[in-house]
Design an enzyme around this catalytic site. Structure first.
Site, PDB file in Angstrom:
ATOM      1  N   ARG A 127      40.841  31.490  38.912  1.00 45.18           N
ATOM      2  CA  ARG A 127      40.902  32.771  38.204  1.00 45.18           C
ATOM      3  C   ARG A 127      42.317  33.332  38.240  1.00 45.18           C
ATOM      4  O   ARG A 127      42.746  34.020  37.313  1.00 45.18           O
ATOM      5  CB  ARG A 127      39.967  33.787  38.860  1.00 45.18           C
ATOM      6  CG  ARG A 127      38.494  33.559  38.622  1.00 45.18           C
ATOM      7  CD  ARG A 127      37.708  34.710  39.173  1.00 45.18           C
ATOM      8  NE  ARG A 127      38.326  35.964  38.762  1.00 45.18           N
ATOM      9  CZ  ARG A 127      38.178  37.118  39.409  1.00 45.18           C
ATOM     10  NH1 ARG A 127      37.427  37.182  40.481  1.00 45.18           N
ATOM     11  NH2 ARG A 127      38.770  38.221  38.983  1.00 45.18           N
ATOM     12  N   ARG A 153      33.943  48.944  43.388  1.00 46.28           N
ATOM     13  CA  ARG A 153      35.055  49.070  42.453  1.00 46.28           C
ATOM     14  C   ARG A 153      34.757  50.224  41.490  1.00 46.28           C
ATOM     15  O   ARG A 153      34.418  50.019  40.335  1.00 46.28           O
ATOM     16  CB  ARG A 153      35.258  47.760  41.682  1.00 46.28           C
ATOM     17  CG  ARG A 153      35.475  46.536  42.555  1.00 46.28           C
ATOM     18  CD  ARG A 153      36.751  46.596  43.382  1.00 46.28           C
ATOM     19  NE  ARG A 153      37.940  46.549  42.597  1.00 46.28           N
ATOM     20  CZ  ARG A 153      38.532  45.399  42.198  1.00 46.28           C
ATOM     21  NH1 ARG A 153      37.963  44.267  42.486  1.00 46.28           N
ATOM     22  NH2 ARG A 153      39.653  45.431  41.494  1.00 46.28           N
ATOM     23  N   ASP A 170      46.682  42.651  47.778  1.00 45.35           N
ATOM     24  CA  ASP A 170      46.464  41.286  47.248  1.00 45.35           C
ATOM     25  C   ASP A 170      47.151  40.219  48.083  1.00 45.35           C
ATOM     26  O   ASP A 170      46.965  39.035  47.828  1.00 45.35           O
ATOM     27  CB  ASP A 170      46.969  41.192  45.805  1.00 45.35           C
ATOM     28  CG  ASP A 170      46.099  41.987  44.867  1.00 45.35           C
ATOM     29  OD1 ASP A 170      46.470  42.158  43.703  1.00 45.35           O
ATOM     30  OD2 ASP A 170      45.044  42.466  45.316  1.00 45.35           O
ATOM     31  N   CYS A 189      32.280  44.051  43.492  1.00 45.49           N
ATOM     32  CA  CYS A 189      32.614  42.625  43.649  1.00 45.49           C
ATOM     33  C   CYS A 189      32.783  42.409  45.147  1.00 45.49           C
ATOM     34  O   CYS A 189      32.675  43.331  45.950  1.00 45.49           O
ATOM     35  CB  CYS A 189      33.865  42.275  42.864  1.00 45.49           C
ATOM     36  SG  CYS A 189      35.317  43.087  43.489  1.00 45.49           S
ATOM     37  N   LYS A 224      49.387  37.540  36.263  1.00 43.71           N
ATOM     38  CA  LYS A 224      48.002  37.752  35.788  1.00 43.71           C
ATOM     39  C   LYS A 224      47.752  39.248  35.598  1.00 43.71           C
ATOM     40  O   LYS A 224      47.251  39.667  34.556  1.00 43.71           O
ATOM     41  CB  LYS A 224      47.014  37.212  36.812  1.00 43.71           C
ATOM     42  CG  LYS A 224      45.574  37.690  36.605  1.00 43.71           C
ATOM     43  CD  LYS A 224      44.609  37.098  37.595  1.00 43.71           C
ATOM     44  CE  LYS A 224      44.512  37.858  38.881  1.00 43.71           C
ATOM     45  NZ  LYS A 224      43.677  39.070  38.851  1.00 43.71           N
ATOM     46  N   ASN A 225      48.154  40.054  36.583  1.00 45.55           N
ATOM     47  CA  ASN A 225      47.807  41.480  36.556  1.00 45.55           C
ATOM     48  C   ASN A 225      48.679  42.287  35.617  1.00 45.55           C
ATOM     49  O   ASN A 225      48.411  43.456  35.374  1.00 45.55           O
ATOM     50  CB  ASN A 225      47.829  42.063  37.974  1.00 45.55           C
ATOM     51  CG  ASN A 225      46.664  41.527  38.790  1.00 45.55           C
ATOM     52  OD1 ASN A 225      45.782  40.852  38.238  1.00 45.55           O
ATOM     53  ND2 ASN A 225      46.669  41.781  40.078  1.00 45.55           N
TER      54      ASN A 225
HETATM   55  C1  EPZ Z   1      44.286  46.248  40.463  1.00 45.42           C
HETATM   56  O1  EPZ Z   1      42.883  46.490  40.509  1.00 45.42           O
HETATM   57  C2  EPZ Z   1      44.465  44.735  40.586  1.00 45.42           C
HETATM   58  N1  EPZ Z   1      43.796  44.069  39.471  1.00 45.42           N
HETATM   59  C3  EPZ Z   1      43.870  44.236  41.910  1.00 45.42           C
HETATM   60  O2  EPZ Z   1      44.155  42.848  42.018  1.00 45.42           O
HETATM   61  C4  EPZ Z   1      44.578  44.973  43.052  1.00 45.42           C
HETATM   62  O3  EPZ Z   1      43.992  44.577  44.271  1.00 45.42           O
HETATM   63  C5  EPZ Z   1      44.431  46.487  42.868  1.00 45.42           C
HETATM   64  O4  EPZ Z   1      44.950  46.882  41.568  1.00 45.42           O
HETATM   65  C6  EPZ Z   1      45.205  47.277  43.920  1.00 45.42           C
HETATM   66  O5  EPZ Z   1      46.565  46.962  43.832  1.00 45.42           O
HETATM   67  C7  EPZ Z   1      44.424  44.020  38.270  1.00 45.42           C
HETATM   68  O6  EPZ Z   1      45.510  44.541  38.095  1.00 45.42           O
HETATM   69  C8  EPZ Z   1      43.721  43.264  37.186  1.00 45.42           C
HETATM   70  P1  EPZ Z   1      42.775  50.246  41.770  1.00 45.42           P
HETATM   71  P2  EPZ Z   1      42.313  47.990  40.192  1.00 45.42           P
HETATM   72  O7  EPZ Z   1      42.070  50.993  40.710  1.00 45.42           O
HETATM   73  O8  EPZ Z   1      43.191  48.674  39.214  1.00 45.42           O
HETATM   74  C9  EPZ Z   1      39.951  53.085  44.284  1.00 45.42           C
HETATM   75  C10 EPZ Z   1      43.641  40.583  42.291  1.00 45.42           C
HETATM   76  O9  EPZ Z   1      43.332  39.955  43.316  1.00 45.42           O
HETATM   77  N2  EPZ Z   1      39.537  53.608  42.976  1.00 45.42           N
HETATM   78  O10 EPZ Z   1      44.275  50.399  41.892  1.00 45.42           O
HETATM   79  O11 EPZ Z   1      40.873  47.844  39.887  1.00 45.42           O
HETATM   80  C11 EPZ Z   1      39.513  51.638  44.493  1.00 45.42           C
HETATM   81  O12 EPZ Z   1      38.190  51.586  45.006  1.00 45.42           O
HETATM   82  C12 EPZ Z   1      43.033  41.934  41.997  1.00 45.42           C
HETATM   83  O13 EPZ Z   1      44.496  40.189  41.451  1.00 45.42           O
HETATM   84  C13 EPZ Z   1      38.726  54.734  42.913  1.00 45.42           C
HETATM   85  O14 EPZ Z   1      38.338  55.290  43.929  1.00 45.42           O
HETATM   86  O15 EPZ Z   1      42.480  48.696  41.605  1.00 45.42           O
HETATM   87  C14 EPZ Z   1      40.531  51.132  45.495  1.00 45.42           C
HETATM   88  O16 EPZ Z   1      40.153  51.531  46.794  1.00 45.42           O
HETATM   89  C15 EPZ Z   1      41.952  42.285  43.013  1.00 45.42           C
HETATM   90  N3  EPZ Z   1      38.349  55.203  41.686  1.00 45.42           N
HETATM   91  C16 EPZ Z   1      41.813  51.884  45.104  1.00 45.42           C
HETATM   92  O17 EPZ Z   1      41.379  53.023  44.343  1.00 45.42           O
HETATM   93  C17 EPZ Z   1      38.772  54.615  40.508  1.00 45.42           C
HETATM   94  O18 EPZ Z   1      38.422  55.106  39.421  1.00 45.42           O
HETATM   95  C18 EPZ Z   1      42.779  51.073  44.268  1.00 45.42           C
HETATM   96  O19 EPZ Z   1      42.055  50.554  43.167  1.00 45.42           O
HETATM   97  C19 EPZ Z   1      39.594  53.467  40.592  1.00 45.42           C
HETATM   98  C20 EPZ Z   1      39.970  52.982  41.837  1.00 45.42           C
END
Ligand code: EPZ
Length: 418
Positions: A398, A120, A306, A115, A22-23
């Site tokens: 989802r 996020r 995850d 969420c 999915k990701n």
């Molecule tokens: C991706 O989300 C995945 N989703 C998430 O999977 C996964 O949990 C996450 O990466 C971490 O591995 C998809 O790939 C569609 P991040 P993403 O930006 O990219 C902080 C699932 O269950 N951050 O890597 O949105 C954030 O708050 C989903 O399949 C900032 O501070 O996650 C978090 O603490 C849930 N500023 C950390 O970084 C930003 O601009 C990692 O978030 C962006 C993120």
């Protein structure tokens, strides 16, 4: 809304076929907006998040078809606005921001908001795009991005919790059509980002360094259509591996991406499960007895956030004290209160779940909340005595393709009822 009725206790045996990721699929589908030519993507899982992304691509003007795991997209023209009522339902849709900006020179995408797993933010996404010469304004809940010409530069995507997966995707996609070369330092190392890089290269992008933390992208005039097969879903595979361990069964995970599952395999072995790589997958067998364990999530190749909820479900059934910390999403513990309704002994101390396992959970009506928390409740139900009903299973649909059918095929007593 559908519910799962799970009668626990069955020992799972057999083979589960792991679907495409999915990701990996979601950002690759967004990347098809970067060209007016036809793209064909294979092994796309049939999930509501995927169907939702296809709806967004159609809204933006692309011709889209999806059948038997293959998606065809032709974005001859692309609108530049992704409205709130489309983006708010799936946070990952923020990854259309980079491609639309690169294609149209401007982009208006609703801020995704939070969420259940916590805030996020997308500040790193926006800072990265600004570094490429984009003017970003926030108004009325929308991000409005405009640029006269994206220009290559050196930038870092390091944040307080490590790098950002979708942030790396957004900036990498925009940089493909920028003038000059972009160096992205502290880029996310996740295999799904590398899969996107391979797809972009097939489209004619000049990208090097995926998986190293430093991406070098030499901008090109335009990208052409391409065909791609998505990698397998390491989180789906990990979820079924925990299912085998939690009910003391044995499952062959066909097509599991073992090479992306090092930390998950290590965690399973720490808990006493046996994990053997075979030619067409991964064989997981519960050890006897299983042992308590300590885990701390981190960005790849660390233990994935995850998989945190699923290992909490395993820990509550393993006598002894386990500790699981989430450093990536410190508030991602929606599953704890529901697991407690099933008799689990868990003490949540900040971002650390301290778990004293018990021999058998007791079935109860529980409610799904976020995708992975809901999967954890299904896993707990497989082990619990009597019946567990999980409501709001649309959260599970989802991210898992026919999880109930796949579990029934290896002997689980799980039924979906409206
Ligand atoms: C991706 O989300 C995945 N989703 C998430 O999977 C996964 O949990 C996450 O990466 C971490 O591995 C998809 O790939 C569609 P991040 P993403 O930006 O990219 C902080 C699932 O269950 N951050 O890597 O949105 C954030 O708050 C989903 O399949 C900032 O501070 O996650 C978090 O603490 C849930 N500023 C950390 O970084 C930003 O601009 C990692 O978030 C962006 C993120």
């Amino acid at each position: 809304m559908d519910k799962f009725f799970i009668h626990g206790g069955a020992h799972l045996r057999g083979t589960v076929s792991i679907s495409g990721s999915k990701n990996s699929s979601l950002p690759i589908l967004a990347a098809t907006l970067l060209t007016r030519e036809r793209c064909v993507i294979h092994r796309v899982p049939d999930l509501s998040d995927i169907r939702y992304m296809l709806e967004i691509l159609r809204y933006l003007g692309a011709d889209v078809s999806f059948s038997a795991g293959t998606v065809t997209v032709e974005a001859r023209k692309v609108g530049w606005e992704a409205p709130y009522d489309l983006v708010r339902r799936m946070r990952a849709s923020v990854c259309v921001l980079g491609p639309i900006l690169a294609r149209c020179g401007r982009s208006k995408v609703s801020l995704p908001g939070g969420c259940v797993i916590g805030d996020r933010p997308i500040d790193l996404h926006l800072r990265g795009l600004e570094a490429l010469g984009t003017r970003i304004t926030l108004s009325k809940g929308y991000v409005v991005a405009e640029t006269s010409a994206l220009t290559g530069t050196r930038l870092s995507l390091r944040g307080p919790h490590g790098s950002t997966v979708l942030g790396t995707d957004n900036v990498m996609m925009a940089a493909c059509l920028a003038r000059g070369t972009t160096i992205i330092e502290d880029a996310a190392l996740e295999p799904e980002v590398a899969d996107l890089a391979r797809f972009l290269r097939a489209m004619g992008a000049r990208i090097h360094g995926e998986g190293t933390g430093c991406l070098e992208i030499e901008g090109v005039e335009e990208l052409h259509g391409a065909e791609h097969t998505v990698i397998s879903d390491r989180i789906e595979a990990g979820t079924f591996a925990v299912a085998a361990a939690i009910v003391r069964g044995e499952i062959l995970l066909e097509n599991a991406p073992s090479e992306h599952m090092g930390s998950i395999i290590e965690a399973l072995r720490q808990a006493g499960a046996s994990v053997e790589e075979e030619k067409n997958g991964l064989r997981v067998q519960a050890g006897d007895p299983l042992r308590p364990f300590r885990l701390r999530t981190g960005t790849y190749p660390g233990f994935p956030t995850d998989m945190q909820a699923q290992f909490c479900a395993l820990a509550v059934t393993v006598p002894g004290r386990s500790e699981i910390a989430d450093e990536v999403f410190p508030n991602r513990f929606m599953h704890i209160s529901e697991l407690k309704r099933m008799g689990a002994h868990i003490d949540l101390r900040g971002n650390v779940a301290v778990i004293d396992g018990i021999p058998r959970l007791s079935g109860a009506p529980v409610m799904a909340s976020d995708l992975r928390a809901s999967a954890a409740l299904v896993l707990a139900g497989l082990q619990a005595e009597n019946t567990t009903t999980v409501s709001r299973v649309y959260h599970i649909d989802r991210g898992y393709e026919r999880i109930d059918a796949k579990l029934r095929a290896v002997g689980a007593n799980i039924e979906r009822r409206p």
